[in-house]
Design an enzyme around this catalytic site. Sequence first.
Site, PDB file in Angstrom:
ATOM      1  N   SER A   1      28.968  66.689  24.487  1.00  0.00           N
ATOM      2  CA  SER A   1      30.409  66.939  24.604  1.00  0.00           C
ATOM      3  C   SER A   1      30.899  66.559  26.010  1.00  0.00           C
ATOM      4  O   SER A   1      31.856  65.789  26.176  1.00  0.00           O
ATOM      5  CB  SER A   1      30.686  68.422  24.314  1.00  0.00           C
ATOM      6  OG  SER A   1      31.947  68.817  24.768  1.00  0.00           O
ATOM      7  N   HIS A  24      32.573  67.619  36.818  1.00  0.00           N
ATOM      8  CA  HIS A  24      32.861  68.415  35.627  1.00  0.00           C
ATOM      9  C   HIS A  24      32.047  69.700  35.669  1.00  0.00           C
ATOM     10  O   HIS A  24      30.890  69.700  36.055  1.00  0.00           O
ATOM     11  CB  HIS A  24      32.489  67.620  34.361  1.00  0.00           C
ATOM     12  CG  HIS A  24      33.036  68.230  33.101  1.00  0.00           C
ATOM     13  ND1 HIS A  24      34.273  67.891  32.593  1.00  0.00           N
ATOM     14  CD2 HIS A  24      32.528  69.174  32.273  1.00  0.00           C
ATOM     15  CE1 HIS A  24      34.494  68.584  31.493  1.00  0.00           C
ATOM     16  NE2 HIS A  24      33.452  69.385  31.276  1.00  0.00           N
ATOM     17  N   ARG A  31      33.315  73.874  16.846  1.00  0.00           N
ATOM     18  CA  ARG A  31      32.202  74.650  17.430  1.00  0.00           C
ATOM     19  C   ARG A  31      32.694  76.003  17.927  1.00  0.00           C
ATOM     20  O   ARG A  31      32.011  77.014  17.809  1.00  0.00           O
ATOM     21  CB  ARG A  31      31.575  73.868  18.585  1.00  0.00           C
ATOM     22  CG  ARG A  31      30.716  72.698  18.123  1.00  0.00           C
ATOM     23  CD  ARG A  31      30.425  71.745  19.276  1.00  0.00           C
ATOM     24  NE  ARG A  31      29.754  72.401  20.363  1.00  0.00           N
ATOM     25  CZ  ARG A  31      29.894  72.077  21.658  1.00  0.00           C
ATOM     26  NH1 ARG A  31      30.697  71.095  22.009  1.00  0.00           N
ATOM     27  NH2 ARG A  31      29.233  72.720  22.578  1.00  0.00           N
ATOM     28  N   ASP A  84      35.005  64.449  20.152  1.00  0.00           N
ATOM     29  CA  ASP A  84      34.600  65.675  20.860  1.00  0.00           C
ATOM     30  C   ASP A  84      35.690  66.735  20.728  1.00  0.00           C
ATOM     31  O   ASP A  84      35.394  67.915  20.539  1.00  0.00           O
ATOM     32  CB  ASP A  84      34.315  65.386  22.328  1.00  0.00           C
ATOM     33  CG  ASP A  84      34.112  66.685  23.099  1.00  0.00           C
ATOM     34  OD1 ASP A  84      33.150  67.399  22.773  1.00  0.00           O
ATOM     35  OD2 ASP A  84      34.943  67.023  23.961  1.00  0.00           O
ATOM     36  N   LYS A 136      32.968  62.682  27.281  1.00  0.00           N
ATOM     37  CA  LYS A 136      34.273  62.646  27.962  1.00  0.00           C
ATOM     38  C   LYS A 136      34.160  61.963  29.324  1.00  0.00           C
ATOM     39  O   LYS A 136      35.013  61.172  29.709  1.00  0.00           O
ATOM     40  CB  LYS A 136      34.797  64.074  28.161  1.00  0.00           C
ATOM     41  CG  LYS A 136      35.271  64.706  26.874  1.00  0.00           C
ATOM     42  CD  LYS A 136      35.842  66.084  27.119  1.00  0.00           C
ATOM     43  CE  LYS A 136      34.761  67.095  27.448  1.00  0.00           C
ATOM     44  NZ  LYS A 136      34.749  68.286  26.647  1.00  0.00           N
TER      45      LYS A 136
END
Length: 434
Positions: free
Chosen positions: A183, A82, A168, A161, A187
């Site tokens: 966050s 990620h 956000r 999230d 995930k």
Amino acid sequence: MRITNLIDKKKSNIELTSEEIKWLVDSYTNGLIPDYQMSAFLMAVNFNGLSDDETYNLTMAMRDSGDILDLSAIDGIKVDKHSSGGVGDKVTLILLGIIGALDVPFAKMSGRGLGHTGGTIDKLESIPGFSSELSEEEFIDNVNSVNVAIASQTADLAPADKKLYALRDVTCTVDETSLIASSIMSKKLASGCDAIVLDVTLGSGAFMHDIDEARRLATKMVNIGKKCGKKTIAVITNMDEPLGTCVGNAIEVAEAVRSLKGYGPGDLMEVVYTLGANMLIAAGKVDNEGKARILMDTAISNGSAYNKFLEMVNKQGGDISYVKNYDSLINASIIREVKAEESGFVHSIDAHLIGETVRMLGGGRSSLEDDIDVSVGMVVNKKVADSVKTGQIIAFVYGNDEEKVDEAYKNILKAYTIKDERIDKPKMILDIIR
Ligand code: URA
């Protein structure tokens, strides 16, 4: 519990208990706390931060707000990757081909672009027919049959999230390290992998702007992963200019395909190889980076990484003739050359402004409902440290609207800083946190 008490506590920098955080996340996800109160809470977090325990508890509450994928039907160590976001970041596209070709299962959940940063799913969907809307069964079957699959994050995966991230984004509370860490990790932990390799981007195109901040974010995520029993590694990479030469959607797929054929730009491939090596090590395929690089080089030079990418695109419904003939992906009606107005050396390229410019051209969204134009984008023809002469082409704009292309032209000139002094090529790998 009352939301006003929790806002007050955070405003006074008093640590919240795990029960309070769980209640807050569940109540917000279920619509029992309105956006205006959650916004106040987020702003208090932005000013006072969260302790390590609070960050962990927030991550767990968001992970548990929806489904947790069970990937146990896939053999082997499933590694996920990620990035904390960037401009021109097509690393995942290239790694899908390389890692899949090396027989390591790569089950990738990805997001769409938001803000100035692009999203891997949007890029892949520029291939006609390609679908990332896979059911859990299809996702697992695809990994079992071709080693790689990429799916867009479903509404059921960490829904807290999803809702919080959107809030956000519009309350200027995206760039707080504990919020980013929870966050991303919620995930990743919900997507069922065994090991996680994180790309923490740093620089003008990223959310992190100083190395200490990036190290704090990386350390927080690595600690959360380890606490959950997942091998987790964070690589801090340079995102101070666009990565590689192409920024957009279809145009980035074309660059990824060129890279899989062995013609990837140096800065991009350095990031690909470092993240890929850490994925191969985490998967137990090799025990050091040197061996991993040899395997990855071979997968590119013998064509297996490119073939694996074609196989994955085909399996997910994409028309591979567009991948084979990747120039056909790029069909913007206007291509404008941007020429340097002075001579010297490129000292910086404001990647945030470049990302915003591609978004303005139509290549990104301002809200999740927006459609995007996958054909627009730009090519960065001169990178940091390159010499440039007045009148030389520093970039190409790809667009479909004359006025927007004019604005992009001006923005690109503004994004480049050219000075007389020679400078070195920037280092791409800034730190690795294990
Ligand atoms: N990427 C995410 O998934 N979440 C963030 O908060 C920032 C980048």
